[in-house]
Write a protein that holds these residues in place. Structure first.
Motif, mmCIF file in Angstrom:
data_model
loop_
_atom_site.group_PDB
_atom_site.id
_atom_site.type_symbol
_atom_site.label_atom_id
_atom_site.label_comp_id
_atom_site.label_asym_id
_atom_site.label_seq_id
_atom_site.Cartn_x
_atom_site.Cartn_y
_atom_site.Cartn_z
ATOM 1 N N ALA A 69 0.645 -1.062 0.088
ATOM 2 C CA ALA A 69 -0.023 -0.068 -0.091
ATOM 3 C C ALA A 69 0.637 1.114 -0.038
ATOM 4 N N SER A 70 0.414 2.124 -0.754
ATOM 5 C CA SER A 70 1.032 3.421 -0.510
ATOM 6 C C SER A 70 -0.006 4.259 0.182
ATOM 7 N N ALA A 71 0.363 5.023 1.170
ATOM 8 C CA ALA A 71 -0.630 5.984 1.785
ATOM 9 C C ALA A 71 -0.084 7.524 1.785
ATOM 10 N N GLN A 72 -0.792 7.981 0.905
ATOM 11 C CA GLN A 72 -0.678 9.366 0.586
ATOM 12 C C GLN A 72 -1.488 10.334 1.593
ATOM 13 N N MET A 73 -0.571 11.313 2.061
ATOM 14 C CA MET A 73 -1.194 12.451 2.853
ATOM 15 C C MET A 73 -1.454 13.697 2.289
ATOM 16 N N GLY A 74 -2.607 14.110 2.531
ATOM 17 C CA GLY A 74 -2.939 15.659 2.267
ATOM 18 C C GLY A 74 -2.048 16.670 3.094
ATOM 19 N N LEU A 83 2.464 -4.206 3.713
ATOM 20 C CA LEU A 83 3.544 -3.177 3.996
ATOM 21 C C LEU A 83 2.875 -1.971 3.619
ATOM 22 N N VAL A 84 3.148 -1.143 4.203
ATOM 23 C CA VAL A 84 2.397 0.446 3.863
ATOM 24 C C VAL A 84 3.581 1.544 3.625
ATOM 25 N N VAL A 85 3.700 2.276 2.631
ATOM 26 C CA VAL A 85 4.709 3.345 2.369
ATOM 27 C C VAL A 85 4.093 4.667 2.665
ATOM 28 N N PHE A 86 4.452 5.375 3.865
ATOM 29 C CA PHE A 86 4.131 6.702 4.021
ATOM 30 C C PHE A 86 5.056 7.677 3.344
ATOM 31 N N PRO A 87 4.851 9.102 3.459
ATOM 32 C CA PRO A 87 5.511 9.938 2.804
ATOM 33 C C PRO A 87 6.857 10.502 3.351
ATOM 34 N N ALA A 94 3.222 10.518 -1.810
ATOM 35 C CA ALA A 94 3.488 12.131 -1.792
ATOM 36 C C ALA A 94 2.611 12.336 -0.446
ATOM 37 N N LYS A 95 3.328 13.554 0.040
ATOM 38 C CA LYS A 95 2.519 14.358 1.047
ATOM 39 C C LYS A 95 2.095 15.510 -0.131
ATOM 40 N N CYS A 96 0.885 16.046 -0.307
ATOM 41 C CA CYS A 96 0.373 16.736 -1.225
ATOM 42 C C CYS A 96 -0.643 17.712 -0.941
ATOM 43 N N GLY A 97 -1.039 18.353 -2.078
ATOM 44 C CA GLY A 97 -2.220 19.388 -1.663
ATOM 45 C C GLY A 97 -1.729 20.792 -1.301
ATOM 46 N N ASP A 104 -5.367 12.625 2.080
ATOM 47 C CA ASP A 104 -5.176 11.304 2.543
ATOM 48 C C ASP A 104 -5.860 10.192 1.530
ATOM 49 N N GLU A 105 -5.076 9.304 0.954
ATOM 50 C CA GLU A 105 -5.735 8.219 0.350
ATOM 51 C C GLU A 105 -4.898 7.015 0.073
ATOM 52 N N VAL A 106 -5.302 5.963 0.179
ATOM 53 C CA VAL A 106 -4.718 4.562 0.429
ATOM 54 C C VAL A 106 -4.819 3.912 -0.947
ATOM 55 N N ILE A 107 -3.625 3.628 -1.637
ATOM 56 C CA ILE A 107 -3.981 2.826 -2.853
ATOM 57 C C ILE A 107 -3.113 1.629 -2.393
ATOM 58 N N THR A 108 -3.371 0.470 -3.251
ATOM 59 C CA THR A 108 -2.956 -1.177 -3.136
ATOM 60 C C THR A 108 -2.466 -1.629 -4.415
ATOM 61 N N ALA A 109 -1.471 -2.615 -4.265
ATOM 62 C CA ALA A 109 -1.178 -3.385 -5.551
ATOM 63 C C ALA A 109 -0.545 -4.650 -4.994
ATOM 64 N N ARG A 110 -0.870 -5.714 -6.089
ATOM 65 C CA ARG A 110 -0.183 -7.087 -5.698
ATOM 66 C C ARG A 110 0.937 -6.835 -6.516
ATOM 67 N N CYS A 111 2.184 -6.776 -5.674
ATOM 68 C CA CYS A 111 3.654 -6.512 -6.294
ATOM 69 C C CYS A 111 4.288 -8.122 -6.333
ATOM 70 N N ASP A 112 4.219 -8.325 -7.602
ATOM 71 C CA ASP A 112 4.908 -9.786 -7.933
ATOM 72 C C ASP A 112 6.310 -9.521 -8.052
ATOM 73 N N LEU A 113 7.230 -9.904 -7.169
ATOM 74 C CA LEU A 113 8.759 -9.615 -7.522
ATOM 75 C C LEU A 113 9.445 -10.317 -8.586
ATOM 76 N N ASP A 114 8.704 -11.486 -9.065
ATOM 77 C CA ASP A 114 9.227 -12.400 -10.131
ATOM 78 C C ASP A 114 9.124 -11.503 -11.497
ATOM 79 N N ILE A 115 8.475 -10.348 -11.503
ATOM 80 C CA ILE A 115 8.261 -9.700 -12.629
ATOM 81 C C ILE A 115 9.612 -9.030 -12.975
ATOM 82 N N GLY A 116 10.329 -8.528 -12.050
ATOM 83 C CA GLY A 116 11.646 -7.949 -11.993
ATOM 84 C C GLY A 116 12.825 -8.734 -12.386
#
Ligand code: ING
Length: 303
Positions: free
Chosen positions: A7-12, A41-45, A234-237, A266-278
């Motif tokens: 997850a990426s947890a964007q902040m306003g 796993l969640v990535v903050f700004p 991002a921290k944004c806005g 503030d917005e959470v986005i998510t993805a299924r990150c398959d390391l085998d693509i890399g």
């Protein structure tokens, strides 16, 4: 497949008067949403606990120090670590670090990687500091990171965690190809980064009008050219009058954006990150061992 549900947890905006208690509460709320949506796993700004204070000339040292963390976790940030441990989710978060090293007060723009057990497994200090070390005339907002931070002294490290090889950088670092390549040479499979990116940074309208394009271009290129996932939060806005770009993304090693924030709050986005693509890119196009010609690159490390 080796998958990290990320997850990426964007902040306003974070206002100057907002307390760490307030910001930690916002981070915890997004951490819970990330967990509820299956993230491990969640990535903050960058500088996630305070407003982006390098936009001002702050002459009073005590006031400047108030924007830094002298311990991590500290009393006000500990609830974030406790919640992570309770939920069983790891995180990456950026903050202003104040330490005494070799008998001198040091200030760094720092980020850490915390595992689902609440332990800090890695620390990074921002290497590329943009802007200036003294106020510039004619600017509505300053960008004084060279005044308030020293260049990071920990290099670009990678750490084994979440079943893969994890790397970190911070904001301006994402614009420099060397950042990703040094981690790529260490086998990085996911680079986590936060950013605070004002739209009016260069004061050149033609350049500043491309802020969104250059934001994604930098991360997509870094991801593709080093066969790694990139999570940019991002921290944004409009934060204290300074308009900062959002559009947080999760970028595949293919260079494709697989998830993107569509608000500037503030917005959470998510993805299924398959390391085998890399892995597939590293076995073909970016098989460093077979294709790289280091003797031709020597100029890169010259001053
Ligand atoms: N901020 C900005 C960044 O690199 C910037 C500075 C903005 C540089 C726009 C170039 C263009 O994203 C930080 N904090 O590094």
């Amino acid at each position: 497949a080796r998958v990290i549900n990320t997850a990426s947890a964007q902040m306003g905006p974070i206002s100057r008067s907002e307390t760490r208690r307030d910001t930690v509460r916002r981070l915890i709320e997004m951490m819970r949403e990330a967990k509820a949506r299956g993230a491990e796993l969640v990535v903050f700004p960058e500088l996630a606990f305070t407003t982006f204070f390098p936009r001002w000339l702050i002459e009073d040292e005590a006031e400047l120090d108030s924007f830094y963390e002298t311990e991590m976790p500290g009393p006000e940030t500990a609830p974030l670590f406790e919640e992570a441990k309770k939920l069983g989710i790891g995180f990456n978060v950026g903050y202003a670090e104040l330490v005494h090293e070799q008998g001198k007060k040091r200030r760094y723009n720092t980020a850490i990687l915390v595992d689902p057990g609440g332990e800090i497994v890695g620390k990074y200090r921002k290497v590329h500091l943009p802007g200036h070390d003294a106020p510039q005339p004619g600017r509505t907002h300053q960008h004084l990171e060279k005044r308030y931070f020293e260049p990071g002294n920990l290099g670009f490290g990678v750490w084994r965690a979440y079943g893969g090889v994890m790397g970190m950088c911070i904001c301006n670092d994402r614009r420099w190809p060397e950042t990703y390549r040094v981690m790529g040479l260490q086998g990085v499979e996911m680079v986590m980064l936060g950013y605070n990116t004002p739209y009016d940074h260069t004061q050149h309208p033609d350049i500043d009008s491309l802020t969104q394009f250059h934001n994604h271009l930098s991360m997509q290129a870094g991801a593709y050219q080093n066969a790694t996932w990139v999570v940019g939060t991002a921290k944004c806005g409009v934060e204290e009058g300074s308009n900062m770009v959002g559009q947080s993304v999760i970028v595949s090693p293919s260079g494709e954006i697989v998830a993107m924030a569509s608000t500037i709050g503030d917005e959470v986005i998510t993805a299924r990150c398959d390391l085998d693509i890399g892995k597939r890119y590293r076995e073909t196009i970016f098989d460093f061992a077979r294709h790289r010609e280091p003797d031709a690159y020597r100029l890169i490390v010259e001053r």
